[in-house]
Structures are given as C-alpha cells and as structure tokens.
Scaffold this active site. Structure first.
Site, PDB file in Angstrom:
ATOM      1  NE  ARG A 171      -3.064   0.072   3.179  1.00 20.37           N
ATOM      2  CZ  ARG A 171      -4.164   0.856   3.222  1.00 20.37           C
ATOM      3  NH1 ARG A 171      -5.227   0.021   2.307  1.00 20.37           N
ATOM      4  NH2 ARG A 171      -4.649   1.690   3.683  1.00 20.37           N
ATOM      5  NE  ARG A 175       6.083   9.193  -4.005  1.00 19.52           N
ATOM      6  CZ  ARG A 175       5.120   9.686  -3.034  1.00 19.52           C
ATOM      7  NH1 ARG A 175       5.737  10.074  -1.768  1.00 19.52           N
ATOM      8  NH2 ARG A 175       3.685   9.146  -3.079  1.00 19.52           N
ATOM      9  NE  ARG A 246      -4.684  -5.907  15.768  1.00 20.96           N
ATOM     10  CZ  ARG A 246      -4.261  -6.122  16.993  1.00 20.96           C
ATOM     11  NH1 ARG A 246      -4.564  -7.510  17.281  1.00 20.96           N
ATOM     12  NH2 ARG A 246      -3.152  -5.282  17.493  1.00 20.96           N
ATOM     13  NE  ARG A 276      -3.391   6.213  12.711  1.00 19.90           N
ATOM     14  CZ  ARG A 276      -3.533   6.113  11.253  1.00 19.90           C
ATOM     15  NH1 ARG A 276      -3.000   6.489  10.131  1.00 19.90           N
ATOM     16  NH2 ARG A 276      -4.749   5.750  11.315  1.00 19.90           N
ATOM     17  CD  GLU A 299      -5.193   5.668  15.027  1.00 21.60           C
ATOM     18  OE1 GLU A 299      -5.483   6.724  14.633  1.00 21.60           O
ATOM     19  OE2 GLU A 299      -5.331   4.686  14.148  1.00 21.60           O
ATOM     20  CE1 TYR A 347      -8.287   0.147   6.337  1.00 20.36           C
ATOM     21  CE2 TYR A 347      -7.711   0.437   3.945  1.00 20.36           C
ATOM     22  CZ  TYR A 347      -7.962   0.905   5.018  1.00 20.36           C
ATOM     23  OH  TYR A 347      -7.565   2.215   5.554  1.00 20.36           O
ATOM     24  CG  ASP A 349      -7.936   3.538   0.880  1.00 21.56           C
ATOM     25  OD1 ASP A 349      -8.033   3.662   2.138  1.00 21.56           O
ATOM     26  OD2 ASP A 349      -7.014   3.304   0.327  1.00 21.56           O
TER      27      ASP A 349
HETATM   28  P1  FAD Z   1     -18.960   1.677   7.155  1.00 24.00           P
HETATM   29  O1  FAD Z   1     -18.388   2.898   7.109  1.00 24.00           O
HETATM   30  O2  FAD Z   1     -18.359   0.845   8.446  1.00 24.00           O
HETATM   31  O3  FAD Z   1     -20.459   1.594   7.355  1.00 24.00           O
HETATM   32  C1  FAD Z   1     -21.428   0.662   7.818  1.00 24.00           C
HETATM   33  C2  FAD Z   1     -22.512   0.914   8.618  1.00 24.00           C
HETATM   34  O4  FAD Z   1     -23.412  -0.151   8.784  1.00 24.00           O
HETATM   35  C3  FAD Z   1     -21.944   1.303  10.007  1.00 24.00           C
HETATM   36  O5  FAD Z   1     -22.494   2.547  10.220  1.00 24.00           O
HETATM   37  C4  FAD Z   1     -22.780   0.368  10.860  1.00 24.00           C
HETATM   38  O6  FAD Z   1     -23.077   1.244  12.296  1.00 24.00           O
HETATM   39  C5  FAD Z   1     -23.826  -0.138  10.137  1.00 24.00           C
HETATM   40  N1  FAD Z   1     -24.582  -1.278  10.484  1.00 24.00           N
HETATM   41  C6  FAD Z   1     -23.783  -2.641  10.577  1.00 24.00           C
HETATM   42  N2  FAD Z   1     -24.350  -3.689  10.921  1.00 24.00           N
HETATM   43  C7  FAD Z   1     -25.705  -2.976  11.212  1.00 24.00           C
HETATM   44  C8  FAD Z   1     -26.823  -3.658  11.349  1.00 24.00           C
HETATM   45  N3  FAD Z   1     -26.943  -4.998  11.710  1.00 24.00           N
HETATM   46  N4  FAD Z   1     -27.923  -3.009  11.620  1.00 24.00           N
HETATM   47  C9  FAD Z   1     -27.814  -1.584  11.490  1.00 24.00           C
HETATM   48  N5  FAD Z   1     -26.890  -0.876  11.147  1.00 24.00           N
HETATM   49  C10 FAD Z   1     -25.596  -1.665  10.906  1.00 24.00           C
HETATM   50  N6  FAD Z   1     -10.452   5.363   3.539  1.00 24.00           N
HETATM   51  C11 FAD Z   1      -9.797   6.437   2.933  1.00 24.00           C
HETATM   52  O7  FAD Z   1      -9.981   6.406   1.702  1.00 24.00           O
HETATM   53  N7  FAD Z   1      -8.921   7.175   3.366  1.00 24.00           N
HETATM   54  C12 FAD Z   1      -8.431   7.123   4.659  1.00 24.00           C
HETATM   55  O8  FAD Z   1      -7.520   7.967   5.236  1.00 24.00           O
HETATM   56  C13 FAD Z   1      -8.927   6.370   5.524  1.00 24.00           C
HETATM   57  N8  FAD Z   1      -8.734   6.296   6.875  1.00 24.00           N
HETATM   58  C14 FAD Z   1      -9.322   5.085   7.620  1.00 24.00           C
HETATM   59  C15 FAD Z   1      -8.883   5.009   8.921  1.00 24.00           C
HETATM   60  C16 FAD Z   1      -9.330   3.940   9.719  1.00 24.00           C
HETATM   61  C17 FAD Z   1      -8.748   3.828  11.137  1.00 24.00           C
HETATM   62  C18 FAD Z   1     -10.039   2.884   9.214  1.00 24.00           C
HETATM   63  C19 FAD Z   1     -10.418   1.632  10.118  1.00 24.00           C
HETATM   64  C20 FAD Z   1     -10.520   2.995   7.943  1.00 24.00           C
HETATM   65  C21 FAD Z   1     -10.182   4.267   7.068  1.00 24.00           C
HETATM   66  N9  FAD Z   1     -10.591   4.071   5.839  1.00 24.00           N
HETATM   67  C22 FAD Z   1     -10.074   5.347   5.022  1.00 24.00           C
HETATM   68  C23 FAD Z   1     -11.593   3.358   5.138  1.00 24.00           C
HETATM   69  C24 FAD Z   1     -12.917   3.704   5.255  1.00 24.00           C
HETATM   70  O9  FAD Z   1     -13.252   3.951   6.748  1.00 24.00           O
HETATM   71  C25 FAD Z   1     -13.897   2.996   4.661  1.00 24.00           C
HETATM   72  O10 FAD Z   1     -13.807   3.072   3.293  1.00 24.00           O
HETATM   73  C26 FAD Z   1     -15.551   3.214   4.771  1.00 24.00           C
HETATM   74  O11 FAD Z   1     -15.909   3.485   6.073  1.00 24.00           O
HETATM   75  C27 FAD Z   1     -16.260   2.265   4.144  1.00 24.00           C
HETATM   76  O12 FAD Z   1     -17.592   2.628   4.073  1.00 24.00           O
HETATM   77  P2  FAD Z   1     -18.937   1.162   4.374  1.00 24.00           P
HETATM   78  O13 FAD Z   1     -20.121   2.280   3.984  1.00 24.00           O
HETATM   79  O14 FAD Z   1     -18.605   0.214   3.549  1.00 24.00           O
HETATM   80  O15 FAD Z   1     -18.821   0.796   5.911  1.00 24.00           O
HETATM   81  N1  UDP Z   2       3.236   0.835   8.563  1.00 22.05           N
HETATM   82  C1  UDP Z   2       4.435   0.852   9.368  1.00 22.05           C
HETATM   83  N2  UDP Z   2       4.922   1.854   9.863  1.00 22.05           N
HETATM   84  C2  UDP Z   2       4.323   3.119   9.658  1.00 22.05           C
HETATM   85  C3  UDP Z   2       3.301   2.994   8.809  1.00 22.05           C
HETATM   86  C4  UDP Z   2       2.613   1.842   8.405  1.00 22.05           C
HETATM   87  O1  UDP Z   2       4.841  -0.344   9.766  1.00 22.05           O
HETATM   88  O2  UDP Z   2       4.894   3.798  10.122  1.00 22.05           O
HETATM   89  C5  UDP Z   2       2.758  -0.506   7.993  1.00 22.05           C
HETATM   90  C6  UDP Z   2       1.370  -1.065   8.908  1.00 22.05           C
HETATM   91  O3  UDP Z   2       1.683  -2.526   8.904  1.00 22.05           O
HETATM   92  C7  UDP Z   2       0.486  -0.557   8.194  1.00 22.05           C
HETATM   93  C8  UDP Z   2       0.778  -0.618   6.860  1.00 22.05           C
HETATM   94  O4  UDP Z   2       2.041  -0.520   6.810  1.00 22.05           O
HETATM   95  O5  UDP Z   2      -0.743  -1.360   8.567  1.00 22.05           O
HETATM   96  C9  UDP Z   2       0.042   0.360   5.776  1.00 22.05           C
HETATM   97  O6  UDP Z   2       0.237   1.621   6.351  1.00 22.05           O
HETATM   98  P1  UDP Z   2      -0.965   2.562   6.045  1.00 22.05           P
HETATM   99  O7  UDP Z   2      -0.760   3.921   6.368  1.00 22.05           O
HETATM  100  O8  UDP Z   2      -1.912   2.275   4.655  1.00 22.05           O
HETATM  101  O9  UDP Z   2      -2.195   2.046   7.116  1.00 22.05           O
HETATM  102  P2  UDP Z   2      -3.471   2.349   7.637  1.00 22.05           P
HETATM  103  O10 UDP Z   2      -3.806   3.603   6.626  1.00 22.05           O
HETATM  104  O11 UDP Z   2      -4.348   1.043   6.942  1.00 22.05           O
HETATM  105  O12 UDP Z   2      -3.551   2.626   9.043  1.00 22.05           O
END
Ligand code: FAD
Ligand code: UDP
Length: 382
Positions: A171, A175, A246, A276, A299, A347, A349
């Site tokens: 991912r 560079r 997780r 982080r 976090e 996973y 985005d």
């Molecule tokens: P979700 O957003 O999880 O929506 C699902 C919804 O369903 C939830 O609101 C839940 O309450 C509801 N639900 C589930 N089961 C039920 C049920 N039985 N009844 C009623 N409601 C229910 N993507 C990026 O592009 N850039 C980022 O920087 C980025 N950062 C992230 C950082 C973290 C820590 C994480 C975990 C993810 C990140 N993502 C990021 C990914 C992003 O969060 C997801 O792409 C997005 O949330 C997916 O949307 P979704 O609608 O599939 O799921």
């Molecule tokens: N990672 C790491 N050190 C860092 C940043 C990322 O080891 O400082 C690893 C870690 O295993 C992470 C993966 O690279 O799950 C992908 O990084 P990314 O920033 O895409 O993680 P996310 O946005 O999913 O938290």
C-alpha cells in the site's frame, strides 16, 4: 419497488441515492445515532476542531468517476497527507523517500545514488516475497524495515510481520526523490464541512427514509431486496464463527495552540504502546490557525472483541476459510446483496467503496430492467 439498505456509510448511501433517483422507495437503517459510518466527522464542542471520530480519513483517488461523483455533494479543499514518524528518538518523513534515506543513514545521496544504495541493502535472494517481512527486506533492506515497519506493524496487527501478507506493505510507496506525499493518487482532498455533510447530501432525496438507532435485526417489513453493508458474519448470526478484526482505542489529548505541529505522527518503536497521534485541526489547514485550542488522539490497536467497533479485517488463512463459508451461505440466500467493507470483509479505502457501489448501481439497473434477481455479491470477496 421497495428496498432496504443496512448501514448509512458511503456504501449504503451511494446505493440508496441511486435507487431513489430511479424512482424506488428506500429505507436506510443504521444502528448508530449518526450517518456516515466510520467516516463520521463532527465538530468538537470544546475546541471547535472538525474531528474524524473513527480515525483520520483522507480522501484520495485516481478514479475520475468517483472524484466527479463525490464533489457533487460538497466542496473538497486541497489537502496533502504528509506523515512524520518517530523512530529511536528522531523524527523522519514517511513514506520512505530521499529525505528519510539521507537523514536515517546520515548521507547526502542523489536520487540515482540512493536507488543503488537501497538496492545494495535489499535482500536480492527474495524473488517472490511471501509475507510482509520478506516484502520489506526485498524492498528496503533490514535497517529501514526495523526502524519504521517492524515495531509499528507488530503493534498495529498484534502479529509478527512474517505472518502478515505482503500486500499490506505494498500500500505504501518508496520514493527516491523528496516527494513526501503519503499517497500517489492524482486527486486528494478534505471535505470543507466534513464527511458527515457529504453523506447527508447524498441521502437528501425524496424517496429515502432514514432510520437511525435502528438495527436491521429489528426491522419487520418485507422488501423486494436488501443491500447489507454490515458485517457478513453477523447477518448469519455468526453460525460459521466470527471473522477477526482489529479495533482501535483513541486517547484524547486536549491543549492550547498546536500540540505536534502536524496532522499525523507515527510512533514506530515497539516500546511505545500507541501507533500514532493524529491532531485533527491540521486535517483542515484552512481553519487551523483560527482555532485557539487543539485536540489530538493517541491510537492504540488491539484485537476486536464482540462489542468493539470492527476496523481492520485481519484476513489471514483462518479468517479466509470462515469467510468462504459465509460466501457459500450468502450465495444460497435470496434477496440480499452484501456490499462494502464489512459486507465483503475487505479493507477498502473510501474511493474504492464508492467505486464499487457505483458499479453495483450499474449492474442493479441492468438486472432490474431485465427482470432478473440481484446477486449476493457484486464483487468476489474471497
Ligand atoms: P462503514 O462506514 O463501516 O458503514 C457501515 C455501517 O453499517 C455502520 O454505520 C454500521 O453502524 C452499520 N451497521 C452495521 N451492521 C448493522 C446492522 N445490523 N443494523 C444496522 N446498522 C448496521 N479510507 C480512505 O479512503 N482514506 C483514509 O484515510 C481512511 N482512513 C481510515 C482509517 C481507519 C482507522 C479505518 C478503519 C478506515 C479508514 N478508511 C480510509 C476506510 C473507510 O473507513 C472505509 O472505506 C469506509 O468507512 C467504508 O464504508 P462502508 O459504508 O462500507 O462501511
Ligand atoms: N506501517 C508501518 N509503519 C508506519 C506506517 C505503516 O509499519 O509508520 C505498516 C503497517 O503494517 C500498516 C501498513 O504499513 O498497517 C499500511 O500502512 P497504512 O498507512 O496504509 O495504514 P492504515 O492507513 O491502514 O492505517
């Protein structure tokens, strides 16, 4: 026709809007008290900072359709994610770039020299990296791997990097210039009013009825079809076992002024218990200077228990076996389609989530027009 959508995140919202625009009636339910799923943002009452409640979310994409789609529902301001990382008492920039290499090794290498230098460090005996560690060793060599990836990855996943797939590291770019943009996509930005406002605008449509604080399990009506974006194992009452995730714990830090001077600071050493710190006002640089107070979050990552919010699907061999059993069950179940990050246990985005939902909408139109049933999946989740 009447449809039910479970989950008001991006996946559910995009499908709901499309069906409503096509003249169908849609009920969208979410058990949370708010829309936007894990992309939920809210202005913090005491600091005024726009907080990303479920962890920092930066919008980035190479998909023109997605970029055009999302900007119909809100203004995106320019934002470039530039991550800093602390390793063994020193601050560096990530992803690994020429500044990281030169600072780490105390050199002044040119791009070509740095490429050769890293190639010499890389383990050339690894031709087809089979896991995260092999991927790292064959790409950047042992020193950078240990400094930036080994400890962080063990904290993030609770596993030895040898047990994780190589795809997790792929991912991140490597560079040999001074470009420290965390992402390589041509479009990147932050919604001016947060993600919640964007999802709210997607859902603003006559034929969409939104029911918050509502579990799908409590819905008694009949529908032509259900689009389920919740966890697939939950839909089947966990009868094949629980899919591993997780989860994250966030520890709030509130202070005056500027806490760390940047949006994201990674802590790569294993001895530091968190992965982080994100200081959310720096995700909105256009308003950061006007806010006197600031709020940041440490976090911590751990294995999700049954009551925890699922964040990162683990998807190792055991989980994939369980997933395949659920896929089989889903394929035998009529009138339900599974979508999104939880429905397909991947996973994703935000841009991929939206792209997949838009492609599903194309397919839904074709199948409904032809009077055919809708499939359990619009994409193979295995
Ligand atoms: P979700 O957003 O999880 O929506 C699902 C919804 O369903 C939830 O609101 C839940 O309450 C509801 N639900 C589930 N089961 C039920 C049920 N039985 N009844 C009623 N409601 C229910 N993507 C990026 O592009 N850039 C980022 O920087 C980025 N950062 C992230 C950082 C973290 C820590 C994480 C975990 C993810 C990140 N993502 C990021 C990914 C992003 O969060 C997801 O792409 C997005 O949330 C997916 O949307 P979704 O609608 O599939 O799921
Ligand atoms: N990672 C790491 N050190 C860092 C940043 C990322 O080891 O400082 C690893 C870690 O295993 C992470 C993966 O690279 O799950 C992908 O990084 P990314 O920033 O895409 O993680 P996310 O946005 O999913 O938290």
């Amino acid at each position: 026709m009447k449809f039910c959508i479970v989950g008001a995140g991006f996946s559910g919202a995009v499908i709901a809007r499309h069906l409503s625009d096509k003249g169908h009636n849609v009920i969208i339910v979410d058990e949370r008290e708010n829309i936007a799923g894990n992309c939920y943002t809210e202005r913090d009452a005491s600091s005024g900072v726009m907080v990303h409640q479920y962890g920092p979310h930066i919008f980035h994409t190479a998909n023109q359709r997605v970029w055009d789609y999302i900007r119909q529902f809100g203004v995106f301001r320019p934002y470039t994610n530039r991550v800093k990382a602390i390793s063994q008492g020193k601050v560096y920039t990530l992803p690994v770039n020429l500044l990281t290499i030169n600072q780490f090794f105390g050199k002044t290498l040119s791009p070509d020299d740095a490429r050769k230098f890293i190639q010499e460090k890389a383990d050339k005996s690894i031709k087809n990296p089979k896991n995260f560690e092999e991927q790292a060793l064959s790409m950047i060599g042992p020193e950078l791997y240990k400094a930036f990836f080994y400890g962080y990855t063990r904290k993030q996943w609770g596993l030895d990097p040898k047990e994780l797939p190589a795809s997790i590291l792929k991912r991140l770019p490597l560079r040999f210039n001074y470009d420290d943009n965390y992402f390589s996509h041509p479009y990147q930005g932050m919604p001016e009013d947060g993600y919640t406002a964007i999802v709210d605008n997607i859902l603003k449509s006559e034929r969409i009825e939104l029911r918050l604080n509502t579990k799908f399990e409590d819905i008694k009506e009949n529908f032509h079809h259900v689009f389920y974006t919740g966890p697939i194992d939950r839909y089947f009452d966990f009868k094949e076992g629980r899919l591993g995730y997780r989860t994250l714990d966030f520890e709030r830090i509130e202070s005056e002024g500027d806490y760390q001077g940047t949006a994201v600071m990674n802590y790569c050493d294993e001895e530091v218990p968190f992965t982080r710190i994100s200081e959310h006002k720096h995700f909105a640089p256009w308003e950061a200077d006007s806010l006197n107070r600031t709020v940041s979050f440490r976090e911590y990552s751990r294995l999700a228990g049954p009551k925890d919010t699922p964040y990162y699907p683990i998807r190792l061999v055991n989980e994939k076996t369980i997933l395949n059993n659920y896929i089989e069950l889903a394929n035998k179940t009529k009138n339900v389609s599974f979508l999104g990050r939880l429905g397909t246990y991947r996973y994703l985005d935000m841009d991929v989530t939206i792209a997949e939902a838009l492609s599903a909408c194309d397919r839904i139109d074709e199948l409904l027009d032809a009077g055919k049933d809708l499939p359990a999946f619009f994409i193979d989740p295995s």
